[in-house]
Design a protein around this motif. Structure first.
Motif, PDB file in Angstrom:
ATOM      1  N   TRP A 108       0.823  -1.206   0.000  1.00 45.26           N
ATOM      2  CA  TRP A 108       0.000   0.000   0.000  1.00 45.26           C
ATOM      3  C   TRP A 108       0.859   1.259   0.000  1.00 45.26           C
ATOM      4  CZ3 TRP A 108      -4.723  -0.161  -1.505  1.00 45.26           C
ATOM      5  CH2 TRP A 108      -5.482  -1.328  -1.306  1.00 45.26           C
ATOM      6  N   ARG A 109       2.037   1.162   0.603  1.00 46.94           N
ATOM      7  CA  ARG A 109       2.921   2.323   0.635  1.00 46.94           C
ATOM      8  C   ARG A 109       3.412   2.678  -0.763  1.00 46.94           C
ATOM      9  NH1 ARG A 109       7.682   1.409   4.626  1.00 46.94           N
ATOM     10  NH2 ARG A 109       5.970   1.511   6.140  1.00 46.94           N
ATOM     11  N   SER A 110       3.500   1.671  -1.615  1.00 45.27           N
ATOM     12  CA  SER A 110       3.989   1.904  -2.981  1.00 45.27           C
ATOM     13  C   SER A 110       2.938   2.544  -3.879  1.00 45.27           C
ATOM     14  CB  SER A 110       4.462   0.582  -3.602  1.00 45.27           C
ATOM     15  OG  SER A 110       3.362  -0.322  -3.757  1.00 45.27           O
ATOM     16  N   HIS A 111       1.668   2.547  -3.441  1.00 47.74           N
ATOM     17  CA  HIS A 111       0.600   3.160  -4.237  1.00 47.74           C
ATOM     18  C   HIS A 111       0.762   4.674  -4.243  1.00 47.74           C
ATOM     19  CE1 HIS A 111      -2.664  -0.042  -4.926  1.00 47.74           C
ATOM     20  NE2 HIS A 111      -1.521  -0.660  -4.691  1.00 47.74           N
ATOM     21  N   HIS A 112       0.562   5.267  -5.394  1.00 49.18           N
ATOM     22  CA  HIS A 112       0.636   6.724  -5.487  1.00 49.18           C
ATOM     23  C   HIS A 112      -0.631   7.337  -4.899  1.00 49.18           C
ATOM     24  CE1 HIS A 112       4.285   6.743  -7.855  1.00 49.18           C
ATOM     25  NE2 HIS A 112       3.769   5.837  -8.682  1.00 49.18           N
ATOM     26  N   LEU A 113      -0.431   8.399  -4.149  1.00 46.13           N
ATOM     27  CA  LEU A 113      -1.573   9.115  -3.594  1.00 46.13           C
ATOM     28  C   LEU A 113      -2.192   9.993  -4.678  1.00 46.13           C
ATOM     29  CD1 LEU A 113      -0.089  10.275  -0.162  1.00 46.13           C
ATOM     30  CD2 LEU A 113      -1.672   8.390  -0.561  1.00 46.13           C
ATOM     31  N   ASP A 114      -3.502  10.233  -4.555  1.00 49.20           N
ATOM     32  CA  ASP A 114      -4.168  11.132  -5.495  1.00 49.20           C
ATOM     33  C   ASP A 114      -3.555  12.529  -5.382  1.00 49.20           C
ATOM     34  OD1 ASP A 114      -5.797   9.091  -6.286  1.00 49.20           O
ATOM     35  OD2 ASP A 114      -7.472   9.652  -4.983  1.00 49.20           O
ATOM     36  N   SER A 115      -3.688  13.286  -6.439  1.00 50.37           N
ATOM     37  CA  SER A 115      -3.071  14.614  -6.488  1.00 50.37           C
ATOM     38  C   SER A 115      -3.621  15.556  -5.427  1.00 50.37           C
ATOM     39  CB  SER A 115      -3.273  15.228  -7.876  1.00 50.37           C
ATOM     40  OG  SER A 115      -4.663  15.305  -8.183  1.00 50.37           O
ATOM     41  N   ASN A 116      -4.839  15.286  -4.951  1.00 50.88           N
ATOM     42  CA  ASN A 116      -5.448  16.178  -3.960  1.00 50.88           C
ATOM     43  C   ASN A 116      -5.076  15.807  -2.524  1.00 50.88           C
ATOM     44  OD1 ASN A 116      -6.943  13.805  -4.001  1.00 50.88           O
ATOM     45  ND2 ASN A 116      -8.803  14.840  -3.262  1.00 50.88           N
ATOM     46  N   VAL A 117      -4.294  14.724  -2.351  1.00 45.52           N
ATOM     47  CA  VAL A 117      -3.910  14.284  -1.004  1.00 45.52           C
ATOM     48  C   VAL A 117      -2.531  14.845  -0.675  1.00 45.52           C
ATOM     49  CG1 VAL A 117      -3.474  12.337   0.517  1.00 45.52           C
ATOM     50  CG2 VAL A 117      -5.226  12.157  -1.265  1.00 45.52           C
ATOM     51  N   SER A 118      -2.494  15.720   0.292  1.00 47.70           N
ATOM     52  CA  SER A 118      -1.234  16.305   0.749  1.00 47.70           C
ATOM     53  C   SER A 118      -1.141  16.090   2.259  1.00 47.70           C
ATOM     54  CB  SER A 118      -1.185  17.802   0.414  1.00 47.70           C
ATOM     55  OG  SER A 118       0.014  18.382   0.878  1.00 47.70           O
ATOM     56  N   MET A 119      -0.353  15.088   2.662  1.00 48.14           N
ATOM     57  CA  MET A 119      -0.250  14.756   4.079  1.00 48.14           C
ATOM     58  C   MET A 119       0.563  15.824   4.814  1.00 48.14           C
ATOM     59  SD  MET A 119       0.425  10.637   3.751  1.00 48.14           S
ATOM     60  CE  MET A 119       0.672  10.449   5.529  1.00 48.14           C
ATOM     61  N   PRO A 120       0.049  16.325   5.944  1.00 48.07           N
ATOM     62  CA  PRO A 120       0.787  17.342   6.702  1.00 48.07           C
ATOM     63  C   PRO A 120       2.070  16.765   7.286  1.00 48.07           C
ATOM     64  CG  PRO A 120      -1.541  17.220   7.362  1.00 48.07           C
ATOM     65  CD  PRO A 120      -1.256  16.010   6.541  1.00 48.07           C
ATOM     66  N   LYS A 121       2.952  17.651   7.700  1.00 48.56           N
ATOM     67  CA  LYS A 121       4.150  17.225   8.405  1.00 48.56           C
ATOM     68  C   LYS A 121       3.776  16.735   9.791  1.00 48.56           C
ATOM     69  CE  LYS A 121       7.330  20.275   5.936  1.00 48.56           C
ATOM     70  NZ  LYS A 121       8.345  21.361   6.055  1.00 48.56           N
ATOM     71  N   SER A 122       4.606  15.877  10.351  1.00 46.82           N
ATOM     72  CA  SER A 122       4.290  15.243  11.639  1.00 46.82           C
ATOM     73  C   SER A 122       3.980  16.254  12.735  1.00 46.82           C
ATOM     74  CB  SER A 122       5.452  14.348  12.075  1.00 46.82           C
ATOM     75  OG  SER A 122       5.187  13.738  13.317  1.00 46.82           O
ATOM     76  N   GLU A 123       4.689  17.386  12.749  1.00 40.92           N
ATOM     77  CA  GLU A 123       4.520  18.361  13.821  1.00 40.92           C
ATOM     78  C   GLU A 123       3.398  19.366  13.577  1.00 40.92           C
ATOM     79  OE1 GLU A 123       7.664  19.876  10.938  1.00 40.92           O
ATOM     80  OE2 GLU A 123       7.116  17.973  11.906  1.00 40.92           O
ATOM     81  N   ASP A 124       2.695  19.251  12.451  1.00 33.06           N
ATOM     82  CA  ASP A 124       1.628  20.196  12.098  1.00 33.06           C
ATOM     83  C   ASP A 124       0.306  19.758  12.724  1.00 33.06           C
ATOM     84  OD1 ASP A 124      -0.091  22.029  11.005  1.00 33.06           O
ATOM     85  OD2 ASP A 124       0.274  21.469   8.908  1.00 33.06           O
ATOM     86  N   GLU A 125       0.068  20.152  13.962  1.00 32.51           N
ATOM     87  CA  GLU A 125      -1.125  19.703  14.687  1.00 32.51           C
ATOM     88  C   GLU A 125      -2.414  20.163  14.015  1.00 32.51           C
ATOM     89  OE1 GLU A 125      -3.165  19.957  19.156  1.00 32.51           O
ATOM     90  OE2 GLU A 125      -1.090  20.611  18.843  1.00 32.51           O
TER      91      GLU A 125
END
Length: 263
Positions: A108-125
């Motif tokens: 699942w990690r190898s799957h590309h995320l959709d263009s609209n998915v932008s995961m925040p940085k770990s420290e970005d509460e």
């Protein structure tokens, strides 16, 4: 050294009397082994029998001991306590989910995320709260407009905990996001979006738990029990979701003192 003290503290390096030079000065670096050992004896003889540490009370006030609550969960409302069989089944299902996640994580990690998915940085509460819950829940907007109902806007409703997303989260990020959501839940109501993410994050937690994660999940279970008691309309679906989280924390992660007594 007094004889009585020598019996309690025998010499590890006994030094016989030796002829030292007349100009021997114990304050300068020793030149021979005999001078070194003699200097050690002199310094030991000068040490007081009792030493009292000087403690600055001001420093202690800044570093007070943290009290950890060991209170149990509040009992389920009458008629809503889960059966032991139900709890055992949930633990079995959860265990299967964790095994599947571990087995297929790299896939699942190898799957590309959709263009609209932008995961925040770990420290970005704040970023993670909006990412998981959506602006609608995070900003406590009761309803979507008609135009927004025409399609799914994940910025508004939050991204679901897809395997392609959670498989990219390391343990530090999992723990951080769990902490952010539990903090939010401490003052807000329980929602389906929150429940889905809490379940997914618990499924990603590795055992044995780190102390920080251990404290977080206990805090989560107690909060669920508080919300469960205050549930005015006794929404069966919501109480079942709260029961599930308490069950997983107490019975899968071995916090048995928080477990619901079987009905």
């Amino acid at each position: 050294m007094e004889p009585s003290l020598e019996e309690l503290m025998p010499r590890l390096l006994p030094v016989d009397d030796c002829d030292l030079a007349e100009d021997f000065d114990p304050t300068v670096p020793p030149r021979t082994p005999q001078e070194y050992l003699k200097r050690v004896q002199i310094e030991a003889a000068r040490c007081p029998d009792v030493v009292v540490a000087q403690i600055d009370p001001k420093k202690l006030r800044k570093k007070q001991t943290v009290n950890i609550s060991i209170s149990r969960c509040q009992p389920a409302p009458e008629g809503y306590s889960p059966t032991l069989k139900w709890q055992q089944q949930q633990v079995a299902n959860f265990s299967a989910v964790r095994q599947s996640l571990t087995k297929h994580r790299n896939h699942w990690r190898s799957h590309h995320l959709d263009s609209n998915v932008s995961m925040p940085k770990s420290e970005d509460e704040e970023g993670w709260k909006k990412f998981c819950l959506g602006e609608r829940v995070y900003s406590e907007i009761d309803a979507l407009s008609d135009n927004e109902n025409l399609g799914v806007d994940y910025i508004k409703v939050g991204f679901p905990p897809l395997l392609s997303i959670v498989s990219r989260m390391n343990q530090a990020t999992v723990t951080s996001v769990l902490e952010y959501l539990i903090s939010w839940f401490g003052e807000k109501k329980f929602t389906p979006e929150l429940g889905r993410w809490l379940y997914a994050l618990l499924a990603c937690l590795e055992k044995p738990l780190l102390p920080e994660a251990h404290s977080l999940i206990r805090q989560l279970a107690r909060r669920c029990s508080e919300v469960r008691v205050l549930e005015e309309n006794k929404n069966e679906e919501q109480i079942s979701a709260l029961n599930l989280i308490i069950c997983l924390v107490s019975r899968y992660f071995d916090q048995r003192d928080l477990a619901d007594e079987p009905s």
